[in-house]
Design an enzyme around this catalytic site. Structure first.
Site: not given
Ligand code: BES
Ligand code: ZN
Ligand code: MN
Length: 498
Positions: A253, A258, A265, A335, A339
């Site tokens: 990835k 992000d 966020k 967010d 995936r």
């Molecule tokens: N890059 C983040 C995951 C992440 C969050 C890694 C915090 C490390 C610390 C990913 O893209 C993300 O934002 N995932 C969301 C998914 C949700 C929207 C279903 C998450 O984990 O909040």
């Molecule tokens: Zn991410």
């Molecule tokens: Mn994200």
């Protein structure tokens, strides 16, 4: 930093000129002989200055009979790789000073496990790593030369070589993951991959937006839409094995930043989302290690790289896109972008007729909640591949833990407007993310590593860990040594339904 391996006799240990000699003393060590080292350990033990307990240290200046300026005795417990790592980490804290440029790492008293040599080297590098790219005022690593002393050099030469390559890979990954997003754009990652492609066994291809459109990667394109930084789809081929032999495919990835996109966020700690290309960095790092070690196996690295930004052009919650696989996706939360870029990369990976496909991603905050920063999340529909990756993690002291993939977890991904949504509820978030990816890996010997908790550290120690380069390198070496290792093409019968 230069490592050299040497067979050291007791007299050579005392004769070694170094700013510091770090001597690992296992619990089982019996100081029977009258050489200076035995005498030193015996007196320290007798006076109670070298306490029992892994990582307990004693610094001695002008130790009698020694040429080295300092002799640091450190307790190494059983001498297992894990205790050796702990011991060296503790001792390095004492010699991380500008005046220590040449170090002797004396492993002679240990049982002679090659993995302990690797662990010691890794801890040494880890403790002295300094990020300087955007902080020129930071004092560069003082340590220049490390002599690793052992009883019989030949017995651990291979582990020494692997240890060196692992450090190269880990430090390469750290460098790229630590860089802020404006110093690690998708184009810059592509340039780094191209540079690795100068190696005679590595070829790098880089696709831009037009070519990615031609491949119909609708999900990847949707994420990249909101950014002015053009996306890059990076493909690296390492040809170490027989021509035509099925490659191990590593998919990383590569979200260089992000923000969450329109599903933005919160501001707190958002800077840490520069690490969201940790999976990509680990693939680059693994290739840097392969270039050095040159094992007999074919490996392909695939990195979808882009930023996830909010913008007038950005993809919106509710938008439906068509992935390269033809399956449609309702993007309910922008967010959950990792995936989306990975699903198209997995469809691409299937074209490579792989031995196995492992994706590596800082995918979910839920995985951080589930496993913390100790073990990466491991997901696979194939028992053989899961076991191979798990074992590689144990060997390399870069552990992971297998998580379930029951079909019931996919319920929440149902959509009224597309073949699937890109998010389910909050419950089991790391697993539902993996279930999403699995829909693009049907018939593939596939595994997924969620490294959201292990790729970097927060707080005062904020920075990349370089994980899971040690695990990935070990897995690739295991496949090179015996292609059946997690060799789904060979062992189709082990396939399980999960
Ligand atoms: N890059 C983040 C995951 C992440 C969050 C890694 C915090 C490390 C610390 C990913 O893209 C993300 O934002 N995932 C969301 C998914 C949700 C929207 C279903 C998450 O984990 O909040
Ligand atoms: Zn991410
Ligand atoms: Mn994200």
């Amino acid at each position: 930093m230069d490592f050299e391996l040497k067979t050291l006799s007791p007299t050579m240990i005392t004769g070694l000129t170094a700013d510091a000699l770090l001597v690992l003393v296992p619990d089982a060590f019996v100081p029977a002989k009258s050489d200076p080292l035995s005498v030193l350990v015996a007196s320290a033990e007798r006076l109670g200055d070298l306490e029992p307990g892994v990582g307990k240290t004693l610094v001695c200046y002008r130790a009698p009979g020694f040429k080295a300026t300092r002799v640091v005795l450190v307790r190494a417990g059983s001498g297992s790789p894990a205790s050796v790592r702990k011991a060296v980490t503790a001792a390095m804290a004492l010699v991380k000073v500008p005046s220590v440029r040449k170090l002797g790492l004396v492993l002679n008293l240990l049982p002679g496990d090659g993995r302990a040599v690797r662990a010691a080297m890794h801890a040494c590098a880890d403790a002295t790593y300094v990020y300087t790219t955007t902080k020129p005022s930071a004092k560069a690593r003082a340590l220049q030369r490390i002599t690793v002393g052992v009883d019989k050099m030949a017995a651990v030469q291979r582990d020494f070589d692997i240890g060196k390559a692992q450090i190269t890979g880990v430090e390469f990954a750290k460098e790229w993951a630590n860089r802020p997003a404006n110093h690690a754009t998708p184009s810059m990652l592509a340039e780094a991959a191209k540079k690795l492609g100068r190696h005679p066994k590595i070829k790098t291809e880089v696709l831009g937006p037009k070519q990615v459109e031609a491949l119909a990667m609708g999900a990847f394109l949707a994420v990249a839409r909101g950014s002015v930084e053009p996306l890059r789809f990076i493909v690296m081929h390492y040809a170490g094995g027989a021509k035509g032999a099925a490659p191990v495919v590593l998919v990383g990835k590569g979200i260089t930043f992000d923000t969450g996109g329109i599903s933005i966020k919160p501001a707190a700690e958002m800077d840490e989302m520069k690490f969201d290309m940790g999976g990509a960095a680990s693939v680059l790092g693994t290739f840097a290690a392969l270039a050095e070690l040159q094992p007999g196996v074919n490996v392909v690295g695939v990195i979808p790289a882009c930023e996830n930004m909010p913008d007038g052009q950005a993809v919106k919650p509710g938008d439906v896109v068509t992935s390269m696989s033809g399956q449609t996706i309702e993007i309910l939360n922008t967010d959950a972008e990792g995936r989306l870029i990975l699903c198209d990369a997995l469809t691409y990976a299937a074209r490579l007729k792989p031995h196995s496909v492992v994706d590596i991603a800082t995918l979910t905050g839920a995985c951080v909640i589930a496993l913390g920063g100790v073990r990466s999340g491991l997901f696979s529909s194939r028992d053989d591949l899961a076991v191979a990756l798990h074992n590689a993690g144990e060997t390399a002291l870069d552990p992971c833990w297998r998580m379930p993939l029951d079909d019931e977890y996919a319920e929440g991904l149902k959509s009224n407007f597309a073949d699937m949504g890109n998010v389910a509820g909050r419950a089991g978030g790391a697993i539902t993310a993996a279930k999403f990816l699995q829909k693009f890996a049907t018939d593939l010997p596939w595994a997924h590593l969620d490294i959201a908790g292990t790729a970097w550290k927060s707080g005062t120690a904020k920075g990349s860990t370089g994980r899971p380069v040690p695990l990935l390198l070990q897995y690739v070496l295991d496949v090179a040594a015996s292609p059946q290792s997690g060799a789904p093409n060979v062992a189709k019968s082990v396939r399980t339904k999960r």
